[in-house]
Structure formats: structure tokens, C-alpha cells
Design a protein around this motif. Structure first.
Motif, PDB file in Angstrom:
ATOM      1  N   PRO A  76     -23.717  16.748  14.796  1.00  0.00           N
ATOM      2  CA  PRO A  76     -23.411  17.983  15.111  1.00  0.00           C
ATOM      3  C   PRO A  76     -21.404  18.362  14.970  1.00  0.00           C
ATOM      4  CG  PRO A  76     -23.182  16.740  16.753  1.00  0.00           C
ATOM      5  CD  PRO A  76     -23.844  15.486  15.703  1.00  0.00           C
ATOM      6  N   CYS A  77     -21.611  20.010  14.505  1.00  0.00           N
ATOM      7  CA  CYS A  77     -20.005  20.723  15.556  1.00  0.00           C
ATOM      8  C   CYS A  77     -20.262  21.743  16.162  1.00  0.00           C
ATOM      9  CB  CYS A  77     -19.595  20.765  13.884  1.00  0.00           C
ATOM     10  SG  CYS A  77     -17.730  21.802  13.715  1.00  0.00           S
ATOM     11  N   ASP A  78     -18.658  21.942  16.799  1.00  0.00           N
ATOM     12  CA  ASP A  78     -18.652  22.534  17.939  1.00  0.00           C
ATOM     13  C   ASP A  78     -18.513  23.365  17.058  1.00  0.00           C
ATOM     14  OD1 ASP A  78     -16.579  20.952  18.305  1.00  0.00           O
ATOM     15  OD2 ASP A  78     -16.882  21.488  20.002  1.00  0.00           O
ATOM     16  N   LYS A  79     -17.508  23.431  16.366  1.00  0.00           N
ATOM     17  CA  LYS A  79     -16.515  24.894  15.455  1.00  0.00           C
ATOM     18  C   LYS A  79     -17.057  25.220  14.819  1.00  0.00           C
ATOM     19  CE  LYS A  79     -13.195  23.538  17.874  1.00  0.00           C
ATOM     20  NZ  LYS A  79     -12.458  24.498  18.789  1.00  0.00           N
ATOM     21  N   CYS A  80     -18.053  24.761  13.381  1.00  0.00           N
ATOM     22  CA  CYS A  80     -18.998  25.270  12.432  1.00  0.00           C
ATOM     23  C   CYS A  80     -20.247  25.450  12.833  1.00  0.00           C
ATOM     24  CB  CYS A  80     -18.100  24.921  11.148  1.00  0.00           C
ATOM     25  SG  CYS A  80     -19.066  23.315  11.224  1.00  0.00           S
ATOM     26  N   ARG A  81     -20.344  25.182  13.844  1.00  0.00           N
ATOM     27  CA  ARG A  81     -22.172  25.033  14.598  1.00  0.00           C
ATOM     28  C   ARG A  81     -22.966  24.744  13.919  1.00  0.00           C
ATOM     29  NH1 ARG A  81     -21.040  27.468  18.896  1.00  0.00           N
ATOM     30  NH2 ARG A  81     -20.239  29.873  18.726  1.00  0.00           N
ATOM     31  N   ARG A  82     -22.608  23.610  12.970  1.00  0.00           N
ATOM     32  CA  ARG A  82     -23.586  22.744  11.880  1.00  0.00           C
ATOM     33  C   ARG A  82     -24.497  21.656  12.854  1.00  0.00           C
ATOM     34  NH1 ARG A  82     -22.542  19.767   6.960  1.00  0.00           N
ATOM     35  NH2 ARG A  82     -21.627  21.333   6.880  1.00  0.00           N
ATOM     36  N   ASP A  83     -25.176  21.275  12.630  1.00  0.00           N
ATOM     37  CA  ASP A  83     -25.979  20.561  13.635  1.00  0.00           C
ATOM     38  C   ASP A  83     -27.770  20.333  12.976  1.00  0.00           C
ATOM     39  OD1 ASP A  83     -26.894  19.127  16.153  1.00  0.00           O
ATOM     40  OD2 ASP A  83     -27.842  21.132  16.794  1.00  0.00           O
TER      41      ASP A  83
ATOM     42  N   CYS B 263     -17.830  23.307   3.539  1.00  0.00           N
ATOM     43  CA  CYS B 263     -17.438  24.101   5.342  1.00  0.00           C
ATOM     44  C   CYS B 263     -16.204  24.650   5.244  1.00  0.00           C
ATOM     45  CB  CYS B 263     -18.024  22.586   6.152  1.00  0.00           C
ATOM     46  SG  CYS B 263     -17.004  23.833   7.621  1.00  0.00           S
TER      47      CYS B 263
ATOM     48  N   CYS C 146     -12.831  21.886  11.857  1.00  0.00           N
ATOM     49  CA  CYS C 146     -14.529  20.978  11.466  1.00  0.00           C
ATOM     50  C   CYS C 146     -14.446  20.108  12.308  1.00  0.00           C
ATOM     51  CB  CYS C 146     -15.253  20.959  10.000  1.00  0.00           C
ATOM     52  SG  CYS C 146     -17.341  20.493  10.695  1.00  0.00           S
TER      53      CYS C 146
END
Length: 86
Positions: free
Chosen positions: A27-34, A63, A75
Motif C-alpha cells: 500500500p501507499c497512502d500518497k499515491c493510493r496504491r493498494d 508512479c 510515493c
């Protein structure tokens, strides 16, 4: 004693995760990857001696937040399950 095909340099490799994880979350809270990746597929595609950090760099290469100037906006895709199993 078997030798690793790739130098480890202290890095976590996919083989270290066998029997500990079935899925690897990124996950990544900056780029919304999950993303969630099946460990058996990662080993099949990349090998059990492949470094997790190299793979993470490859999957986040596109990204748009990866090369941000501000550290606060970059990211931050990581594998949060790793500390729980190692």
C-alpha cells in the motif's frame, strides 16, 4: 551448502518469506496504491533469490509521486507485512 545466485547484501529475498506469507501487500497512502501479490507467483516469475526491494522499485517505477521534490509528497509504497514475519 547452496550458494545464492544473487548477492543478498543483507536484503530480504522472496525465499525468506516462504511459509510465512501467502500474499504480499504493497500500500501507499500518497499515491493510493493498494496492491496484493501472491508470493508463489512472485517466486515463479522472479525467483526465490530475488530481492524484495528490487521488485518494489520495479513495480513503483511508473508512479508519478516517486520523483516528487518534496519528501512529504513522495510515493511511500512499502511492504508492511515484512516486519511481522521476519
Amino acid at each position: 551448502m547452496a550458494e545464492n545466485l544473487m548477492p543478498r547484501d543483507g536484503a530480504i529475498i522472496f525465499g525468506d518469506l516462504i511459509g510465512k506469507l501467502d500474499m504480499l501487500g504493497v500500500p501507499c497512502d500518497k499515491c493510493r496504491r493498494d496492491g496484493r501479490y501472491r508470493l508463489s507467483r512472485l517466486i515463479q516469475d522472479r525467483g526465490r533469490d530475488a530481492k524484495v526491494t528490487d521488485w518494489l522499485d520495479q513495480i513503483t517505477a511508473d508512479c508519478p509521486k516517486r520523483a516528487m521534490v518534496s519528501w512529504h509528497d513522495r510515493c511511500r509504497a512499502r511492504c508492511p507485512d515484512l516486519p511481522k514475519v521476519l
